[in-house]
Motif scaffolding. Structure first.
Motif, short mmCIF file in Angstrom:
data_model
loop_
_atom_site.label_atom_id
_atom_site.label_comp_id
_atom_site.label_asym_id
_atom_site.label_seq_id
_atom_site.Cartn_x
_atom_site.Cartn_y
_atom_site.Cartn_z
N ILE B 120 15.27 -0.82 36.25
CA ILE B 120 14.22 -1.64 36.75
C ILE B 120 14.86 -2.36 38.07
O ILE B 120 14.29 -2.28 39.06
N LYS B 121 16.32 -2.50 37.93
CA LYS B 121 17.03 -3.16 39.13
C LYS B 121 17.00 -2.22 39.93
O LYS B 121 16.63 -2.48 41.28
N ARG B 122 17.26 -0.95 39.80
CA ARG B 122 17.22 0.15 40.57
C ARG B 122 16.11 0.30 41.47
O ARG B 122 15.77 0.39 42.47
N ARG B 123 14.80 0.06 40.74
CA ARG B 123 13.36 0.21 41.31
C ARG B 123 13.09 -1.15 42.07
O ARG B 123 12.35 -0.94 43.30
N GLU B 126 14.65 -0.30 45.30
CA GLU B 126 14.16 0.66 46.16
C GLU B 126 12.61 0.33 46.30
O GLU B 126 11.78 1.16 47.02
N GLN B 127 11.98 -0.69 46.01
CA GLN B 127 10.71 -1.22 45.95
C GLN B 127 9.56 -0.19 45.53
O GLN B 127 8.92 0.33 46.19
N THR B 128 10.03 0.44 44.39
CA THR B 128 9.15 1.50 43.65
C THR B 128 7.77 1.17 43.32
O THR B 128 6.84 1.98 43.79
N HIS B 129 7.41 -0.12 43.08
CA HIS B 129 6.25 -0.53 42.43
C HIS B 129 5.96 -1.90 43.30
O HIS B 129 6.74 -2.56 43.72
N THR B 130 4.52 -2.07 42.88
CA THR B 130 4.09 -3.39 43.54
C THR B 130 4.08 -4.48 42.31
O THR B 130 4.29 -5.67 42.45
#
Lengths: 204, 204
Positions: B120-123, B126-130
């Motif tokens: 989750i930190k990685r995402r 990287e701004q993976t989700h809104t």
């Protein structure tokens, strides 16, 4: 939630299976967020069980088309096209109910609310749905647009296996008395307190 | 909810538009029902906005496949097939995360939780989700499986426009301190008190 453990032994003489399958009256009250969103979250569970679901949106409906409506209507389309899940109907009061097609002004809201309740009573008697969501119905009860005792006796005496979820602040004590599950959503911190206004995707 | 009225004037120097679009940390706590269902209800709103949504189910996941998962996965299929709404990913920790495919025993849960948080930190970086839903993550924090200060600083300093919803009882005060919206779901009446057990469509 841990399964299997219940704080007290059942004293209702029912078998575990009969209790498991009790139709429920669920109330989401309180001044915090999550009353309606939790109701629509329950709709996801019911949809997955193949239940027929009727959503009746009483107050907010005139204002805007909320995201849940689009999403649940998309799930209804999935059901009709693939057979997965169950059917979902969404009715809103704002500009006349979807079954009546009547245009309503602000002044006609009380009549529209009563008309909505009459339709819900009819559906409960005919066992049309397995899950009913009466969104913001507590206000309609509070404002005297429907008779609280009529609502309570209708819900209490409804036939068959029908779950009813009612949302809104300040639920009437008579409603809470017949509720099987009642949750109060209480605000701990809220962006409105800092002058934050609502935003799309979060508030609707 | 009435629109437009806010209890106090904003003192943050932001424009209305900037405030409207603030990324939020939302916490659903309390011992009542509706914490997770309200989070999944928010997912419906986000889906309708076309947001990328990541659901990370931390504790319940090992036990059963819940109805929300099937329903939200169906909405993800709708998105992929028609372009309506947004993509939804559902990851559960129970028998290994979906990205790691690792089978986990009870004893490996703490490692799996940490692995989930690292992902989750990685995402977030990287701004993976809104929208991120960290379901039952308060327990993982409470049990010391992740470092609370690391969670708090990561959420507080996350880049861009990412909403994070965390559910579970007894949220850590440090988490509440950075929460923009925190709701406590309090039980008023509950069928478990009468010896009622959970039932499909309602509890899962």
């Amino acid at each position: 939630m841990p399964k299997g453990q219940t704080p007290v032994a059942a004293a209702d003489g029912l078998t575990t299976r009969a209790r498991r399958n009790s139709p429920l009256v669920v109330v989401h009250g309180g001044d915090g967020k999550g009353k309606s969103t939790a109701a629509f979250g329950l709709a996801l569970r019911g949809w997955n069980q193949g239940w027929s679901i009727g959503v009746f949106q009483f107050v907010k409906s005139a204002k805007w088309r909320i995201g849940e409506q689009s999403a649940l209507e998309a799930l209804d389309v999935v059901h009709r096209e693939t057979g997965q899940g169950g059917p979902i109907e969404w009715h809103k009061m704002g500009s006349g109910w979807s079954w009546s097609r009547k245009a309503g002004s602000e002044q006609e809201h009380a009549d529209a609310a009563r008309e909505g309740w009459v339709e819900i009573k009819r559906r409960l008697a005919e066992q049309t749905h397995t899950l009913y969501i009466l969104d913001e119905f507590t206000y309609v009860m509070k404002w005297g647009w429907v008779d609280v005792d009529d609502v309570v006796s209708t819900l209490r005496d409804r036939p068959g296996h029908q779950h009813v979820v009612i949302t809104g602040r300040n639920p009437d004590p008579r409603l809470l008395e017949i509720a099987d599950v009642a949750t109060e959503m209480t605000k701990i911190a809220h962006p409105f307190d800092k002058g934050q206004k609502g935003q799309k995707g979060i508030e609707w």
